[in-house]
Design an enzyme around this catalytic site. Structure first.
Site, PDB file in Angstrom:
ATOM      1  N   GLN A  65       4.460  28.075  22.101  1.00  0.00           N
ATOM      2  CA  GLN A  65       4.462  28.375  20.679  1.00  0.00           C
ATOM      3  C   GLN A  65       5.859  28.696  20.123  1.00  0.00           C
ATOM      4  OE1 GLN A  65       1.095  31.290  21.443  1.00  0.00           O
ATOM      5  NE2 GLN A  65       0.523  30.521  19.424  1.00  0.00           N
ATOM      6  N   ARG A  68       7.113  40.689  24.869  1.00  0.00           N
ATOM      7  CA  ARG A  68       6.190  39.927  25.720  1.00  0.00           C
ATOM      8  C   ARG A  68       6.439  38.449  25.485  1.00  0.00           C
ATOM      9  NH1 ARG A  68       0.195  38.399  25.030  1.00  0.00           N
ATOM     10  NH2 ARG A  68      -0.085  37.393  27.030  1.00  0.00           N
ATOM     11  N   HIS A 109       0.541  31.016  29.765  1.00  0.00           N
ATOM     12  CA  HIS A 109      -0.080  31.240  28.461  1.00  0.00           C
ATOM     13  C   HIS A 109      -0.563  29.860  27.966  1.00  0.00           C
ATOM     14  CE1 HIS A 109      -0.093  33.970  24.713  1.00  0.00           C
ATOM     15  NE2 HIS A 109      -0.644  32.835  24.310  1.00  0.00           N
ATOM     16  N   ASN A 129      -2.827  34.415  30.518  1.00  0.00           N
ATOM     17  CA  ASN A 129      -3.183  34.849  29.171  1.00  0.00           C
ATOM     18  C   ASN A 129      -4.532  34.261  28.788  1.00  0.00           C
ATOM     19  OD1 ASN A 129      -2.430  35.975  26.386  1.00  0.00           O
ATOM     20  ND2 ASN A 129      -2.989  33.856  25.921  1.00  0.00           N
ATOM     21  N   GLU A 130      -5.464  35.127  28.447  1.00  0.00           N
ATOM     22  CA  GLU A 130      -6.765  34.718  27.910  1.00  0.00           C
ATOM     23  C   GLU A 130      -7.429  33.591  28.694  1.00  0.00           C
ATOM     24  OE1 GLU A 130      -6.269  33.831  23.727  1.00  0.00           O
ATOM     25  OE2 GLU A 130      -6.111  35.939  23.215  1.00  0.00           O
ATOM     26  N   ASN A 152      -5.932  41.405  24.231  1.00  0.00           N
ATOM     27  CA  ASN A 152      -5.593  40.764  22.965  1.00  0.00           C
ATOM     28  C   ASN A 152      -6.763  40.996  22.034  1.00  0.00           C
ATOM     29  OD1 ASN A 152      -3.310  39.812  24.213  1.00  0.00           O
ATOM     30  ND2 ASN A 152      -3.923  37.652  24.168  1.00  0.00           N
ATOM     31  N   TYR A 189      -8.100  41.117  18.044  1.00  0.00           N
ATOM     32  CA  TYR A 189      -7.842  40.771  16.648  1.00  0.00           C
ATOM     33  C   TYR A 189      -9.028  41.067  15.742  1.00  0.00           C
ATOM     34  CZ  TYR A 189      -3.882  37.855  18.261  1.00  0.00           C
ATOM     35  OH  TYR A 189      -2.712  37.397  18.804  1.00  0.00           O
ATOM     36  N   GLU A 209      -1.720  41.860  22.389  1.00  0.00           N
ATOM     37  CA  GLU A 209      -1.614  41.127  21.123  1.00  0.00           C
ATOM     38  C   GLU A 209      -2.526  41.770  20.094  1.00  0.00           C
ATOM     39  OE1 GLU A 209      -2.434  36.868  21.253  1.00  0.00           O
ATOM     40  OE2 GLU A 209      -1.263  36.663  23.097  1.00  0.00           O
ATOM     41  N   TRP A 215       1.386  40.573  17.458  1.00  0.00           N
ATOM     42  CA  TRP A 215       1.507  39.115  17.423  1.00  0.00           C
ATOM     43  C   TRP A 215       1.765  38.755  15.978  1.00  0.00           C
ATOM     44  CZ3 TRP A 215       1.756  35.478  21.230  1.00  0.00           C
ATOM     45  CH2 TRP A 215       1.833  34.154  20.761  1.00  0.00           C
ATOM     46  N   GLU A 239       0.910  27.660  15.888  1.00  0.00           N
ATOM     47  CA  GLU A 239      -0.377  28.327  16.078  1.00  0.00           C
ATOM     48  C   GLU A 239      -1.423  27.343  16.641  1.00  0.00           C
ATOM     49  OE1 GLU A 239      -1.406  31.277  16.407  1.00  0.00           O
ATOM     50  OE2 GLU A 239      -3.556  30.926  16.232  1.00  0.00           O
ATOM     51  N   TRP A 240      -1.134  26.794  17.816  1.00  0.00           N
ATOM     52  CA  TRP A 240      -2.067  25.910  18.529  1.00  0.00           C
ATOM     53  C   TRP A 240      -2.661  24.835  17.618  1.00  0.00           C
ATOM     54  CZ3 TRP A 240      -0.423  26.638  23.102  1.00  0.00           C
ATOM     55  CH2 TRP A 240      -0.093  27.910  23.562  1.00  0.00           C
ATOM     56  N   PHE A 254       1.703  34.055  11.699  1.00  0.00           N
ATOM     57  CA  PHE A 254       1.429  35.376  12.260  1.00  0.00           C
ATOM     58  C   PHE A 254       2.678  36.265  12.321  1.00  0.00           C
ATOM     59  CE2 PHE A 254      -2.616  33.646  13.722  1.00  0.00           C
ATOM     60  CZ  PHE A 254      -3.431  34.757  13.876  1.00  0.00           C
TER      61      PHE A 254
HETATM   62  C1  GBH Z   1      -4.375  34.493  20.787  1.00  0.00           C
HETATM   63  O1  GBH Z   1      -5.672  33.940  20.967  1.00  0.00           O
HETATM   64  C2  GBH Z   1      -3.355  33.740  21.597  1.00  0.00           C
HETATM   65  O2  GBH Z   1      -3.074  34.374  22.824  1.00  0.00           O
HETATM   66  C3  GBH Z   1      -2.077  33.477  20.854  1.00  0.00           C
HETATM   67  O3  GBH Z   1      -1.338  32.519  21.542  1.00  0.00           O
HETATM   68  C4  GBH Z   1      -2.400  33.083  19.448  1.00  0.00           C
HETATM   69  O4  GBH Z   1      -1.275  32.635  18.752  1.00  0.00           O
HETATM   70  C5  GBH Z   1      -3.005  34.276  18.775  1.00  0.00           C
HETATM   71  O5  GBH Z   1      -4.140  34.722  19.451  1.00  0.00           O
HETATM   72  C6  GBH Z   1      -3.402  34.040  17.345  1.00  0.00           C
HETATM   73  O6  GBH Z   1      -4.393  33.067  17.262  1.00  0.00           O
HETATM   74  O7  GBH Z   1     -13.850  31.923  17.481  1.00  0.00           O
HETATM   75  O8  GBH Z   1     -15.053  32.415  19.514  1.00  0.00           O
HETATM   76  O9  GBH Z   1     -12.810  31.703  19.652  1.00  0.00           O
HETATM   77  C7  GBH Z   1      -5.961  32.797  20.228  1.00  0.00           C
HETATM   78  C8  GBH Z   1      -7.346  32.262  20.508  1.00  0.00           C
HETATM   79  C9  GBH Z   1      -8.904  32.336  18.758  1.00  0.00           C
HETATM   80  C10 GBH Z   1      -9.330  33.439  20.813  1.00  0.00           C
HETATM   81  C11 GBH Z   1     -10.001  33.089  18.133  1.00  0.00           C
HETATM   82  C12 GBH Z   1     -10.438  34.204  20.189  1.00  0.00           C
HETATM   83  C13 GBH Z   1     -11.941  34.334  18.369  1.00  0.00           C
HETATM   84  C14 GBH Z   1     -13.327  34.149  18.806  1.00  0.00           C
HETATM   85  N1  GBH Z   1      -8.347  33.061  19.858  1.00  0.00           N
HETATM   86  N2  GBH Z   1     -10.980  33.500  19.070  1.00  0.00           N
HETATM   87  S1  GBH Z   1     -13.764  32.449  18.851  1.00  0.00           S
END
Ligand code: GBH
Length: 498
Positions: free
Chosen positions: A26, A83, A128, A173-174, A314, A316, A390, A439, A446-447, A455
């Site tokens: 990213q 990080r 990641h 990561n995740e 992480n 959010y 995050e 973050w 952003e993927w 962000f």
């Molecule tokens: C993080 O997860 C990443 O680690 C980071 O790279 C990224 O930039 C940041 O957040 C902001 O997006 O709709 O069921 O998937 C990103 C991936 C997307 C995982 C939203 C959790 C919420 C539940 N996330 N998702 S779901």
């Protein structure tokens, strides 16, 4: 009620890490610089129709070249930690089937030294989302048990070259997101899925996420074992994993909905943490999908349990969770979906969202979720040390010609202050949380949303790459100043890399 923006002095322990988080794909760009190999994300982003705005991370925010400038921004904010992740394909362009790219090693070595010189602790993730494409092509990367050998080889190299200076290591990561998005919905590479789960030509959404996750768990354990046996005593650091953690609020007070929330956690978070910490998959997974669940061999089991020094979180957003075993539940509302654990995830109840919606479709502002998820993990995992690795909010482009020097992102300030307030509450209740990473320092790739979602505490103008601080940057700086009373930095040692 609404949370106040005031900060409470000494809510956070001494030596608490305050930083920002990033990741290689990213941020770095420099797709082919200095001998880097291609990663799965390089390949994926270049396919048509995968990224909303047709963009990719070839240049991203060019952090590979601009890191000295970015470290100045961190220094100005008073951060004591950063990080970032290492691009596996930069160190090992062909995995263990080729040479170590010493130019890549040298790059991260310089980055680490530059951070430490400013008193900023590197908090380093090995993977990641991005893996060398070579491994995808040779054996299907996470789908094959072969990945363990590659991950061990890679992790060992990182510990060897950087471990004298890096005191915080994250293996993955995740992995929950990697498994679900790579192999169930197929919206991330390697784009595998089947049936009603997504729109892919090959894959098996019922089995492959479980297999990929199984291999990820084994990779994590193998890396931890190497670190503990070969490096930890001498280097004195710690190692953990980073999970995406959503707070699932029961849709109602009914026992059924409370159990549904538990199942939602088990099929998302405990899926990984339970085997790593307690040596086996969660009970709910055995009960509901036992026949599909991969089995740990006798040998694997010996290496599972107590398999980390800290849990990276992480966090959010929050969702409601509604029972789908005893009641019929159709994902009617937008954004609602059924999880493997027979739980409906929805953001809406009686027409009201769980929190204010944002520019990000999956992100609702529900600060109470921070305290709840941290307390949940504290209780379930015996107060293992935690880091919020995050937390943040995305906005659409907010810079226009009439904007003054600081861009007014009041929503981000409200978000961060309320989530930090909620985190402070969990800490006052005894949670062993040792750091918080926003973050992110900068807008970045952003993927699948490309550059459309921002962000950053700093705005980035694409493609001039000019960084401009937002109000949130100034706010975070003040917040940190008032919170950290005493910071002790590990002294910088100038050691040469062979
Ligand atoms: C993080 O997860 C990443 O680690 C980071 O790279 C990224 O930039 C940041 O957040 C902001 O997006 O709709 O069921 O998937 C990103 C991936 C997307 C995982 C939203 C959790 C919420 C539940 N996330 N998702 S779901």
């Amino acid at each position: 009620g609404s949370m106040e923006l005031t900060s409470h002095t000494s809510s956070f322990p001494d030596n608490f890490l305050f930083g920002t988080a990033s990741s290689s794909y990213q941020y770095e760009g420099a797709i082919l610089s200095d001998g880097k190999g291609l990663s799965n994300w390089d390949i994926f982003a270049h396919k048509t129709g995968k990224i909303f705005d047709g963009s990719n991370g070839d240049i991203a925010v060019d952090h590979y070249h601009l890191y000295p400038e970015d470290i100045e921004l961190m220094e100005d904010l008073g951060l004591n930690s950063f990080r970032f992740s290492i691009s596996w394909a930069r160190i090992l362009p062909k995995g263990r089937f080729g040479n170590v790219n010493m130019a890549g090693v040298y790059h991260y070595s310089k980055l680490i030294d530059a951070l430490l010189y400013k008193g900023i602790q590197p908090f380093v993730t090995l993977t990641h989302y991005d893996v060398p494409q070579e491994l995808e092509e040779r054996y299907g990367a996470w789908l094959s048990p072969n990945i363990r050998k590659d991950f061990e080889y890679y992790a060992d190299i990182c510990f060897k070259y950087f471990g004298n200076r890096v005191k915080y290591w994250v293996t993955l990561n995740e992995p929950n997101v990697m498994a679900i998005r790579g192999y169930r919905s197929g919206i991330y590479p390697p784009s595998r899925c089947s049936g009603s789960y997504g729109n892919c030509s090959k894959g098996n959404s019922e089995k492959e996420p479980l297999i990929a996750a199984h291999n990820m768990i084994l990779c994590h354990s193998a890396a931890v074992k190497i670190y503990r046996n070969k490096y930890q005593k001498e280097q004195g650091g710690s190692i953990g994993i980073v999970m995406n953690a959503v707070w699932y609020e029961p849709f109602s007070n009914s026992t059924e909905d409370k159990l549904a929330s538990e199942r939602a956690q088990s099929f998302y978070l405990n899926w990984f943490l339970n085997p790593i910490i307690y040596g086996k998959y969660p009970e709910e997974m055995h009960n509901l999908i036992g026949s599909r669940l991969p089995v740990f061999s006798k040998n694997d089991v010996k290496n599972l349990g107590n398999g980390l020094d800290f849990i990276g979180i992480n966090h959010y957003t929050s969702f409601y969770s509604k029972d789908c075993i005893y009641s019929k539940c159709e994902p009617g509302e937008p954004g609602a979906s059924r999880s493997e654990g027979y739980a409906l995830r929805t953001a809406i109840r009686d027409g009201e969202p769980i929190g204010e919606s944002t520019a990000v479709d999956w992100l609702y502002v529900h600060p109470q979720g921070m305290e709840k998820i941290v307390t949940y993990i504290m209780n379930r995992y015996n107060n293992t040390p935690m880091f919020i690795t995050e937390n943040g909010i995305g906005v659409l482009d907010d810079l226009n010609s009439s904007t003054t020097y600081f861009i007014n992102d009041v929503k981000r300030v409200e978000y961060m202050s309320s989530y930090l307030e909620s985190l402070a509450m969990a800490i006052r209740k005894g949670a062993d949380v040792r750091g918080y990473f926003a973050w992110s320092l900068l807008d970045n790739f952003e993927w699948i949303s490309g550059y459309t979602i921002r962000f950053g505490l700093h705005h980035v103008d694409f493609p001039t790459l000019k960084r401009t601080p937002r109000i949130s940057a100034a706010w975070y700086k003040e917040f940190i100043k008032n919170q950290t009373l005493a910071n002790i930095f590990v002294p910088y040692k100038n050691e040469h890399i062979e």
